[in-house]
Structure formats: structure tokens, C-alpha cells
Design a protein around this motif. Structure first.
Motif, PDB file in Angstrom:
ATOM      1  N   UNK A   1      28.038  53.725  77.264  1.00 25.19           N
ATOM      2  CA  UNK A   1      29.408  53.409  77.704  1.00 25.19           C
ATOM      3  C   UNK A   1      29.507  51.943  78.107  1.00 25.19           C
ATOM      4  N   UNK A   2      28.504  51.439  78.808  1.00 25.35           N
ATOM      5  CA  UNK A   2      28.513  50.033  79.209  1.00 25.35           C
ATOM      6  C   UNK A   2      28.516  49.129  77.979  1.00 25.35           C
TER       7      UNK A   2
ATOM      8  N   UNK B   1      35.457  54.262  69.365  1.00 24.31           N
ATOM      9  CA  UNK B   1      34.939  53.770  70.641  1.00 24.31           C
ATOM     10  C   UNK B   1      35.714  54.408  71.793  1.00 24.31           C
ATOM     11  N   UNK B   2      37.030  54.486  71.626  1.00 22.90           N
ATOM     12  CA  UNK B   2      37.856  55.107  72.661  1.00 22.90           C
ATOM     13  C   UNK B   2      37.443  56.552  72.888  1.00 22.90           C
ATOM     14  N   UNK B   3      37.218  57.274  71.802  1.00 21.61           N
ATOM     15  CA  UNK B   3      36.832  58.685  71.914  1.00 21.61           C
ATOM     16  C   UNK B   3      35.507  58.829  72.659  1.00 21.61           C
ATOM     17  N   UNK B   4      34.555  57.942  72.349  1.00 19.61           N
ATOM     18  CA  UNK B   4      33.258  58.009  73.014  1.00 19.61           C
ATOM     19  C   UNK B   4      33.365  57.672  74.495  1.00 19.61           C
ATOM     20  N   UNK B   5      34.147  56.660  74.828  1.00 22.38           N
ATOM     21  CA  UNK B   5      34.273  56.238  76.217  1.00 22.38           C
ATOM     22  C   UNK B   5      35.011  57.272  77.066  1.00 22.38           C
ATOM     23  N   UNK B   6      35.893  58.021  76.442  1.00 26.74           N
ATOM     24  CA  UNK B   6      36.655  59.008  77.203  1.00 26.74           C
ATOM     25  C   UNK B   6      35.927  60.338  77.307  1.00 26.74           C
ATOM     26  N   UNK B   7      34.669  60.347  76.911  1.00 24.06           N
ATOM     27  CA  UNK B   7      33.834  61.539  77.045  1.00 24.06           C
ATOM     28  C   UNK B   7      32.563  61.168  77.794  1.00 24.06           C
TER      29      UNK B   7
END
Length: 317
Positions: free
Chosen positions: A206-207, A191-197
Motif C-alpha cells: 500500500x505504501x 491501484x485504487x482497488x488494491x489500496x481500498x482493500x
């Protein structure tokens, strides 16, 4: 112990009172990391219910959220027995079961949940409620089965991996317990990886992932929310991340939230940061960081790339 992964009672009650349906279409961040098309399976959507159900639900919800459980109970019971099967009816049944559990009547809660499963067995929230009722009665095997079903339907209930780890530990299955905790950590990192891209992950996704992190109190989750709150190009995402930091009571984020409240270029983001700070008033110790952290990982590559640390620069102008 990982005993406070889920939100506070008020937060959980709010969610329980807003059931519109479950969906296997919910994002599994480990598999797609927020990218690509989701499967085209249609989500289960419950109807809004009758006017009578809606009006009764407004009354019951107010009593429930005020902690007036004895007064809310008969109203919820009436809605739960009513027709048609709808969002208010399912929400009322879950809330009724919660009241039974909180007031020392877990057997009655299970009766409510079992009846609900027969009618709407494809809603993850129902299996979550059933699993917790079983766990409270030390029916570990049945709780494990219910949690796995909840995750099958709603993969973003990532806090359940921790609760599964607890249950397997109670059974003496250390290997399985560690596997569950590792899966939780993999989910948080993905999830962190997706949100930081933000360029590779849509704003809608993202929401959604920010909302997922608002239900776990975790080092990595908090770091990620701080990155989003300070650097996401969309003000909607920055505002949602700021609010989520308040939901998890991440008091270690106070200095950065104060900067966001003063300097972010969006009125909505500044307001969200102020709301988060208000929720932390009177809290002397962090609400995150001492609950769950990646401690079962022997090979960091299993979790993917380490997310970036929170920015120390000022929020977007």
C-alpha cells in the motif's frame, strides 16, 4: 493536454538524485492488484559509491535543488565520469543530462544518456530520462521505444502511458494513442482497488502504491488517496496518503485534510495533513481533476469495480 502528469521540477529533481537501481520486481498493479507473491527476480541495486563521490554529490545536489544549474553542472560532470558505477554516479549523470536539456543542449544530454545506457541499461529511470530527451528533440519513435523499455523495467511509471498516448497522437496513430490512455486508466483503477482493500494488500505494498499515485494528478487517484487518508487502519498509510495529496496539489481535498489535521488519532498523520495543506498555500485552483480523467472508457467493466467515494466522516480517532 496531459502535459503535467509528472511532478514539479523540484520533485522530479529529488527523485533523479536518489537513484538506487531499477527492478522488474516492481509491482504491476493491473496484473496482481497488490495481492499475491511477486516474482523472485532480484532487483538491480547500485552501490553507495566512494566517499569522494558521496561528498561531491552532497554539494552538487544542494546547488541543483537551489536552481544553480551552472554551478552544479561541472560538479555533476565530474561525478558522472568517475568510478565506480554507483548510485551517486548514475544520479549525477541523469542530473547532468537534465541540466543540458533545460539549458537547450539536448544533443549533449543524449550523449550522457547513451553512455549511461551502455553501463546500466536495466534501470528504468535511465530509459525515462532518455525518452524525454528524445521527445524534446521530436525523435518520436526513439522516445516511444525508450518509454516502453522504462515501463518494462519499472511498471509503476504509470504516467508514461499518458506520455506514450501523446507521442502516438503526434504520429497520427489515434488507435494506439487511445490504447495507451486506456492502459493508464486501467492502472489507476487497479491501484485504487488494491489500496481500498487493506485486508488483502500488505502495508508495504500500500505504501508503494501511494507513492505511485503521488506522481500523477488524476481524479481517481485523488479520490483513492482521500479514502486511504481517512480510513486506512494503518497510521503510516494515512500519513503517506495525506502527504501525497499535498504532492499532487489536490486543493479540492483541503476540507478533508483540515479535518484530518485536527482530528486524526495519530500525531504523524496530523502532521502529514498539515504539511500537505502548507504545500497548497497560495494555490487558487485545483492541481488535479483537470489534467487526466477516465474519458476513453466505453465499457466500465474494463476498469474493474468502481472505487468507493471518499468518506465524509471524520478521520479515525
Amino acid at each position: 493536454e496531459h502535459s503535467e502528469i509528472a511532478k514539479s521540477d523540484t520533485r522530479k529533481r529529488n527523485k533523479a538524485l536518489d537513484i538506487s537501481g531499477g527492478s522488474k520486481k516492481a509491482a504491476n498493479a493491473v496484473e496482481d492488484e497488490g495481492k499475491g507473491d511477486k516474482d523472485d527476480e532480484k532487483p538491480i541495486v547500485l552501490g553507495p559509491g566512494s566517499e569522494v563521490q558521496q561528498e561531491a554529490m552532497i554539494k552538487a545536489k544542494a546547488l541543483y535543488l537551489d536552481g544553480k544549474l551552472s554551478e552544479a553542472e561541472p560538479v555533476f560532470a565530474a561525478i558522472a565520469k568517475s568510478e565506480p558505477v554507483s548510485s551517486p554516479q548514475v544520479s549525477a549523470a541523469i542530473a547532468l543530462g537534465d541540466i543540458y536539456t533545460e539549458t537547450g543542449r539536448p544533443e549533449k544530454a543524449l550523449e550522457v544518456y547513451d553512455d549511461l545506457l551502455e553501463r546500466v541499461g536495466e534501470i528504468g529511470e535511465v530509459h525515462l530520462a532518455v525518452g524525454r530527451a528524445y521527445a524534446s528533440q521530436q525523435q518520436t519513435d526513439r522516445a516511444i521505444k525508450a518509454y516502453h523499455k522504462a515501463l518494462e523495467i519499472s511498471p509503476t511509471y504509470i504516467f508514461l502511458w499518458v506520455e506514450l498516448g501523446q507521442l502516438y497522437s503526434q504520429k497520427g496513430d489515434t488507435k494506439k494513442s487511445t490504447e495507451m490512455l486506456l492502459e493508464y486508466e486501467k492502472q489507476v483503477y487497479a491501484i485504487a482497488k488494491a489500496l481500498e482493500d487493506p485486508e488483502g494488500t500488505s502495508l508495504q505494498e500500500r505504501m508503494h502504491l501511494i507513492d505511485v499515485l503521488s506522481f500523477v494528478e488524476d481524479d481517481k487517484g485523488t479520490e483513492t488517496l482521500l479514502v486511504v487518508a481517512t480510513s486506512d487502519p494503518a497510521f503510516e498509510a494515512r500519513a503517506a496518503a495525506s502527504r501525497a495529496l499535498g504532492e499532487v496539489r489536490a486543493v479540492s481535498a483541503r476540507p478533508i485534510l483540515e479535518k484530518i489535521a485536527a482530528k486524526d488519532g495519530s500525531d504523524e498523520v496530523r502532521a502529514a495533513a498539515k504539511d500537505a495543506l502548507d504545500k497548497m498555500k497560495g494555490i487558487a485552483t485545483p492541481g488535479q481533476g483537470d489534467v487526466t480523467s477516465p474519458t476513453f472508457v466505453e465499457d466500465p467493466d474494463k476498469l474493474g469495480k468502481e472505487p468507493a467515494k471518499p468518506s465524509k466522516t471524520s478521520p479515525p480517532e
